[in-house]
Write an enzyme that holds these catalytic residues in place. Structure first.
Site, PDB file in Angstrom:
ATOM      1  N   HIS A 199       8.568  17.383  28.740  1.00 48.93           N
ATOM      2  CA  HIS A 199       7.258  17.212  29.387  1.00 48.93           C
ATOM      3  C   HIS A 199       7.329  16.578  30.770  1.00 48.93           C
ATOM      4  O   HIS A 199       6.524  16.888  31.629  1.00 48.93           O
ATOM      5  CB  HIS A 199       6.315  16.408  28.476  1.00 48.93           C
ATOM      6  N   ASP A 200       8.290  15.693  30.997  1.00 50.71           N
ATOM      7  CA  ASP A 200       8.355  15.002  32.294  1.00 50.71           C
ATOM      8  C   ASP A 200       9.475  15.524  33.185  1.00 50.71           C
ATOM      9  O   ASP A 200       9.856  14.851  34.149  1.00 50.71           O
ATOM     10  CB  ASP A 200       8.531  13.491  32.067  1.00 50.71           C
ATOM     11  N   LYS A 203       9.552  15.309  36.969  1.00 51.98           N
ATOM     12  CA  LYS A 203       9.816  14.057  37.697  1.00 51.98           C
ATOM     13  C   LYS A 203      11.103  14.149  38.512  1.00 51.98           C
ATOM     14  O   LYS A 203      11.343  13.327  39.392  1.00 51.98           O
ATOM     15  CB  LYS A 203       9.894  12.879  36.723  1.00 51.98           C
ATOM     16  N   HIS A 228       4.254  16.075  39.090  1.00 50.81           N
ATOM     17  CA  HIS A 228       5.341  16.281  38.116  1.00 50.81           C
ATOM     18  C   HIS A 228       4.914  17.237  36.997  1.00 50.81           C
ATOM     19  O   HIS A 228       5.743  17.891  36.385  1.00 50.81           O
ATOM     20  CB  HIS A 228       5.877  14.955  37.569  1.00 50.81           C
ATOM     21  N   HIS A 252      -0.209  17.475  29.864  1.00 49.55           N
ATOM     22  CA  HIS A 252      -0.073  16.233  29.087  1.00 49.55           C
ATOM     23  C   HIS A 252      -0.731  15.019  29.734  1.00 49.55           C
ATOM     24  O   HIS A 252      -0.749  13.942  29.141  1.00 49.55           O
ATOM     25  CB  HIS A 252       1.401  15.960  28.715  1.00 49.55           C
ATOM     26  N   HIS A 253      -1.302  15.183  30.953  1.00 50.51           N
ATOM     27  CA  HIS A 253      -2.047  14.068  31.556  1.00 50.51           C
ATOM     28  C   HIS A 253      -3.535  14.367  31.723  1.00 50.51           C
ATOM     29  O   HIS A 253      -4.226  13.670  32.456  1.00 50.51           O
ATOM     30  CB  HIS A 253      -1.435  13.694  32.913  1.00 50.51           C
ATOM     31  N   ASP A 281       2.723   9.937  23.379  1.00 50.47           N
ATOM     32  CA  ASP A 281       3.264   9.352  24.613  1.00 50.47           C
ATOM     33  C   ASP A 281       2.644   7.974  24.867  1.00 50.47           C
ATOM     34  O   ASP A 281       3.344   7.001  25.182  1.00 50.47           O
ATOM     35  CB  ASP A 281       2.946  10.304  25.780  1.00 50.47           C
TER      36      ASP A 281
HETATM   37 FE   LIG Z   1       4.152  12.719  32.488  1.00 47.58          FE
END
Ligand SMILES: [Fe+2]
Length: 356
Positions: A199-200, A203, A228, A252-253, A281
């Site tokens: 998911h990240d 970044k 990201h 996811h944000h 998370d």
């Molecule tokens: Fe994230």
């Protein structure tokens, strides 16, 4: 003196594709071996399906040639066994038969055979088909490798931030536990597992000065940080097998009331898997120590999350369900037997599923 080019010899040796011939008639196996002698294949053969399965257990096989009619198990049944096992499902199968009739061909193809040839076999046709099938297999192998590299990259991203060690693993565990409580199909659970790691991944493109900045980010820095999500989606999009994970990476944000990013989605517009991963998370962020806060207890973390749901940020149904599923944070600092046992078990089961 002319030195032999041993590196390339080794390379060829390592790359010679392995073909497994399964046929109960000795003559047929010998004929096929003879036909395939023109290329540097490594050829294994088996008289019975059971010994073929034993070979597949211990050897890396790139292609299987199987006869339609065999004792113990028919060719189509053998195909079904291979295609239903994760370890062997990507191995191309060429089915051969001396039994004429379109219905046999249909049965063969329906059971998962990739190609079908009727005897007597023409050596040039057999060689051409096998070459084409092996080319495809090599392509699939390289895609799988690419996926493995992505996972490794994602973990490297997480490890750079020393405060979030083992974050991915816990995240996968929490979200699968929640997915299982919701009765989600295995496909979705797999997506959650992968989402926990990937998911990240976006970044990777965020400058360290922003990613590791102590103190508040400026508006401009926040804008970069938010990228990201979409960058992660861009990185994983070319890989077909990751299609079910893309909505998790992108969304996811997002927040239940529409105040999240990158698309400002609201309520059930936010993909369910992304909402699940988000709950996991946040719980993990709350229950682990960060430079700016200590690790919260389970009860304290749940209080914060219920408050956030009340404020309209989180899915109001998922948060209470998560409270029921998660009885406490997983302790990943010591023995794997510590911590939340049922959750660990569900992760272990998932791993086993994945390695099948
Ligand atoms: Fe994230």
């Amino acid at each position: 003196m002319h030195l032999p080019r041993w590196e390339s010899v080794l390379e060829d040796q390592a790359q010679a594709p392995t073909i497994l011939i399964v046929d109960d008639i000795d003559l047929n196996r010998r004929l096929l071996r003879a036909m395939l002698k023109t290329a540097p294949y490594r050829i294994l053969d088996a008289k019975r399906p059971s010994s073929a399965l034993a070979i597949l257990e211990r050897e890396k096989v790139d292609l299987v040639v199987v006869d339609l009619v065999m004792p113990e198990m028919s060719g189509p049944d053998f195909c079904r066994v291979l295609k239903s096992d994760r370890k062997t499902q990507l191995i191309p199968i060429l089915m051969t038969t001396s039994v004429q009739g379109a219905e046999n061909e249909v049965a063969g193809i329906e059971s998962g055979a990739d190609e079908f040839l009727i005897k007597p076999l023409q050596p040039t046709v057999v060689r051409t088909r096998i070459r084409a099938m092996l080319r495809n297999k090599a392509l699939i192998d390289s895609l799988e490798e690419a996926e493995t590299i992505l996972f490794a990259l994602a973990q490297a991203v997480e490890h750079r931030d020393k405060y979030t060690g083992l974050h991915c693993e816990r995240l996968a565990t929490y979200s699968i536990a929640l997915g299982q409580a919701l009765g989600l199909p295995r496909q979705d659970q797999l997506a959650l597992y992968r989402g926990g790691y990937l998911h990240d991944i976006g970044k990777i493109s965020i400058p360290d000065a922003i990613l590791f900045k102590r103190g508040l980010l400026t508006d401009e820095e926040w804008q970069t940080m938010r990228l990201h999500t979409t960058r992660g989606e861009d990185i994983c999009r070319p890989m077909k097998s990751l299609a079910p994970v893309l909505p998790i990476i992108r969304s996811h944000h997002e927040r239940w009331d529409g105040s999240g990013y990158p698309d400002g989605l609201r309520g059930e517009e936010i993909p369910l898997l992304a909402r699940i991963l988000q709950v996991a998370d946040i719980y993990d962020a709350l229950t682990t120590a960060r430079p700016y806060k200590p690790a919260f207890s389970h009860a304290h973390a749940m209080e914060v999350m219920v408050e956030e749901a009340r404020r309209g940020w989180r899915d109001p149904e998922l948060v209470p369900l998560f409270a029921e599923v998660a009885h406490g944070p997983i302790d990943t600092s010591g023995s794997p037997l510590l911590g939340n046992l049922p959750m660990r078990q569900s992760l272990e089961n998932m791993r086993r599923e994945l390695s099948k």
